[in-house]
Design a protein around this motif. Structure first.
Motif, PDB file in Angstrom:
ATOM      1  N   ILE A 309      -5.908  16.022   6.306  1.00  0.00           N
ATOM      2  CA  ILE A 309      -5.290  15.333   5.174  1.00  0.00           C
ATOM      3  C   ILE A 309      -6.233  14.280   4.603  1.00  0.00           C
ATOM      4  CG2 ILE A 309      -3.291  13.966   4.422  1.00  0.00           C
ATOM      5  CD1 ILE A 309      -1.838  14.953   6.984  1.00  0.00           C
ATOM      6  N   PRO A 310      -6.829  14.521   3.435  1.00  0.00           N
ATOM      7  CA  PRO A 310      -7.571  13.447   2.771  1.00  0.00           C
ATOM      8  C   PRO A 310      -6.566  12.596   1.977  1.00  0.00           C
ATOM      9  CG  PRO A 310      -8.270  15.661   2.022  1.00  0.00           C
ATOM     10  CD  PRO A 310      -6.965  15.801   2.710  1.00  0.00           C
ATOM     11  N   CYS A 311      -6.595  11.287   2.160  1.00  0.00           N
ATOM     12  CA  CYS A 311      -5.651  10.432   1.432  1.00  0.00           C
ATOM     13  C   CYS A 311      -6.169   9.000   1.402  1.00  0.00           C
ATOM     14  CB  CYS A 311      -4.267  10.458   2.086  1.00  0.00           C
ATOM     15  SG  CYS A 311      -4.211   9.818   3.761  1.00  0.00           S
ATOM     16  N   ALA A 312      -5.574   8.180   0.546  1.00  0.00           N
ATOM     17  CA  ALA A 312      -5.907   6.753   0.556  1.00  0.00           C
ATOM     18  C   ALA A 312      -5.267   6.123   1.796  1.00  0.00           C
ATOM     19  CB  ALA A 312      -5.411   6.078  -0.714  1.00  0.00           C
ATOM     20  N   TYR A 318       2.695   7.133   7.062  1.00  0.00           N
ATOM     21  CA  TYR A 318       3.404   8.420   7.114  1.00  0.00           C
ATOM     22  C   TYR A 318       2.821   9.327   8.189  1.00  0.00           C
ATOM     23  CZ  TYR A 318       5.749   7.563   2.653  1.00  0.00           C
ATOM     24  OH  TYR A 318       6.544   7.057   1.659  1.00  0.00           O
ATOM     25  N   PHE A 319       1.485   9.270   8.278  1.00  0.00           N
ATOM     26  CA  PHE A 319       0.846  10.248   9.157  1.00  0.00           C
ATOM     27  C   PHE A 319       0.706   9.726  10.583  1.00  0.00           C
ATOM     28  CE2 PHE A 319      -0.394  11.342   4.751  1.00  0.00           C
ATOM     29  CZ  PHE A 319       0.438  12.457   4.675  1.00  0.00           C
ATOM     30  N   ARG A 320       0.822   8.409  10.772  1.00  0.00           N
ATOM     31  CA  ARG A 320       0.970   7.902  12.142  1.00  0.00           C
ATOM     32  C   ARG A 320       2.282   8.432  12.701  1.00  0.00           C
ATOM     33  NH1 ARG A 320      -1.061   2.467  10.508  1.00  0.00           N
ATOM     34  NH2 ARG A 320       1.083   1.853  10.198  1.00  0.00           N
TER      35      ARG A 320
HETATM   36  N1  TRP Z   1       3.404   9.400  -1.117  1.00  0.00           N
HETATM   37  C1  TRP Z   1       2.268   9.762  -1.907  1.00  0.00           C
HETATM   38  C2  TRP Z   1       2.252   8.912  -3.197  1.00  0.00           C
HETATM   39  O1  TRP Z   1       3.157   8.183  -3.494  1.00  0.00           O
HETATM   40  C3  TRP Z   1       2.257  11.226  -2.271  1.00  0.00           C
HETATM   41  C4  TRP Z   1       1.891  12.129  -1.124  1.00  0.00           C
HETATM   42  C5  TRP Z   1       2.689  13.065  -0.534  1.00  0.00           C
HETATM   43  C6  TRP Z   1       0.632  12.208  -0.447  1.00  0.00           C
HETATM   44  N2  TRP Z   1       2.039  13.731   0.436  1.00  0.00           N
HETATM   45  C7  TRP Z   1       0.761  13.233   0.530  1.00  0.00           C
HETATM   46  C8  TRP Z   1      -0.589  11.545  -0.610  1.00  0.00           C
HETATM   47  C9  TRP Z   1      -0.311  13.587   1.366  1.00  0.00           C
HETATM   48  C10 TRP Z   1      -1.661  11.882   0.242  1.00  0.00           C
HETATM   49  C11 TRP Z   1      -1.505  12.898   1.223  1.00  0.00           C
HETATM   50  O2  TRP Z   1       1.297   8.976  -3.945  1.00  0.00           O
END
Ligand code: TRP
Length: 472
Positions: A309-312, A318-320
């Motif tokens: 999962i690439p994310c900020a 959420y992912f913890r």
């Molecule tokens: N909650 C994120 C937002 O508000 C959206 C999102 C859902 C998300 N699943 C994700 C972001 C997985 C990154 C990875 O923008």
């Protein structure tokens, strides 16, 4: 034990306390062995004492430590700035002009730094020069990336999962960061990608109608598609559409819901008794795409395909939670790559806001708007007069135009030269801004051109559940 809890942040201590409280209750209900219950109670008491020491507050179930106490234990910042970074899915702020202290976040969240060794390894496994976001520490933190690469080297594939909360039609350049990077990962590893559009989340959190949220999901999907994703390897879905249509996806949501308590999500997300129950159960919906059997059309019912999962970094809570619940429901934990935030034009103290048109560059901005916004609003690390600037030089570390160039200027040598010239005073603020304007204008114009080519038919294709190119 002592060592471990002493190294914990107030939030981690609080989460452990909540979990330990649950455990004691469960043992008592199950009428467990007395020595086992006593040991659990003992640990609970110890955690309470530690909590009081660290926060100066008494532990109270359901009220997480206040923000100030969360940052308190990080000690004073090395540069003397007040240490007041707040980072969660809804708030990002700091009093430091350089932005959030990301090294401290790694310690607080318990993730790992993306160090040179990992970047080199990605280069080796992918067989490509690392993306500039990796070279420059924009993706700076990870969880279990080495495991993903270990498996990939043994010819075990993985898939990518990212998402977007569609809160308005207007997307800005900062929103593209995870997608630009995810597109690179998809290309170099040649793997499937699922993109979750959380229209349900935005309805629950904002004052918006369901119809609008769904419409924003489809509109935003066009900007995402314009980043160049391969339709044969990419599934974009709106929660409102997909949740109701997929037995397998909803099955996973329910499994997660059964294995996470209200206490746990309160601890992680700070929910209170007056939050609606939709919010309380939403984290299960953001967790579900981390498990491959949520997408039987792609993975043929397999539950063991690893997910990356690439994310900020603000999405990490959420992912913890997801990683915590995964082994309990028999699934592998997803791996993560975390990015820093894209600064607002006004400065790196905060994330951009889609509701303030002057806080960022929007994907719909004209070349003239880009020029005006950068010239008028981009916070400058330069000196007040040309004479002073020539004499003392500027500060690229707080200069937003320079920061934007680190995101978008591909050439490392050119960027380094700009940094040196700005620091020495050879390059003036106006000249630096001009370089940024000339970098952004063609980039945004090209995006707009690609977005124009995205037809309704294409959006429908991307958003239809179907098999993707993936060899099981
Ligand atoms: N909650 C994120 C937002 O508000 C959206 C999102 C859902 C998300 N699943 C994700 C972001 C997985 C990154 C990875 O923008």
């Amino acid at each position: 034990m002592t060592d471990r809890t002493e190294a914990m942040s107030p939030l981690e201590l609080y989460e452990s306390l909540m979990a330990q409280g649950d455990k004691v209750r469960a043992l008592k209900t199950a009428k467990a062995d007395k020595t086992e219950i006593d040991a659990a109670v003992q640990l609970l008491l110890k955690l309470k004492v530690d909590y009081k020491q660290v926060t100066g507050q008494d532990y109270k179930a359901g009220s997480p430590p206040s923000e100030s106490s969360v940052v308190h234990d990080n000690g004073p910042a090395a540069d003397g700035a007040d240490d007041e970074d707040t980072v969660d899915p809804w708030n990002v702020s700091t009093t430091n002009a350089k932005g959030v202290d990301y090294d401290k976040l790694i310690v607080r969240f318990g993730s790992s730094k993306i160090d040179k060794e990992l970047v080199d390894r990605i280069e080796k496994v992918a067989g490509q020069k690392p993306h500039r976001f990796l070279r420059r520490g924009i993706f700076f933190s990870h969880r279990d990336m080495h495991q993903v690469l270990d498996a990939y080297e043994k010819n075990k594939s993985f898939y990518l999962y990212t998402g977007r909360g569609p809160s308005s039609e207007a997307m800005h350049v900062g929103h593209l960061i995870p997608f630009i990077f995810t597109k690179w990962l998809q290309d170099v590893f040649d793997i499937p990608l699922v993109i979750q559009m959380t229209d349900d989340e935005k309805y629950l959190w904002k004052d918006l109608t369901l119809e609008d949220c769904h419409r924003f999901a489809v509109e935003n999907a066009k900007d995402i598609i314009a980043c160049g994703f391969d339709v044969n390897k990419t599934f974009i879905f709106s929660d409102l559409d997909y949740m109701g249509s997929s037995r397998e996806f909803y099955t996973n949501v329910v499994k997660i819901q059964k294995h996470v308590t209200f206490n746990q999500v309160k601890g992680i997300f700070g929910f209170t008794d007056s939050d609606c129950i939709g919010k309380i159960s939403f984290p299960a919906i953001q967790a579900a795409p981390s498990f491959s059997n949520s997408f039987p059309q792609i993975f043929g019912g397999r539950k063991d395909i690893p997910c990356l999962i690439p994310c900020a970094i603000d999405q990490d809570p959420y992912f913890r939670m997801t990683r915590d619940v995964a082994p309990r429901i028999g699934y592998p934990k997803p791996a993560l790559l975390h990015s820093t935030f894209f600064p607002a034009l006004q400065g790196a103290q905060t994330k951009m806001s889609a509701s303030d048109p002057n806080s960022s560059i929007f994907l719909t901005d004209t070349p003239k708007q880009i020029k005006n916004k950068v010239n008028k609003h981009a916070f400058s690390g330069g000196k007040d007069t040309v004479d002073e600037h020539r004499k003392y030089g500027g500060n690229p570390d707080v200069d937003v135009s320079f920061m934007y160039l680190t995101f978008f200027l591909e050439d490392d040598e050119q960027l380094e030269k700009i940094r040196q010239d700005y620091t020495s005073g050879a390059l003036l603020t106006g000249e630096l801004k001009k370089i940024l304007i000339e970098t952004l204008q063609p980039m945004i114009a090209e995006h707009q051109e690609r977005r124009k080519q995205v037809t309704d038919e294409m959006v429908k294709q991307f958003m239809t559940p179907r098999p993707l190119n993936f060899k099981l």
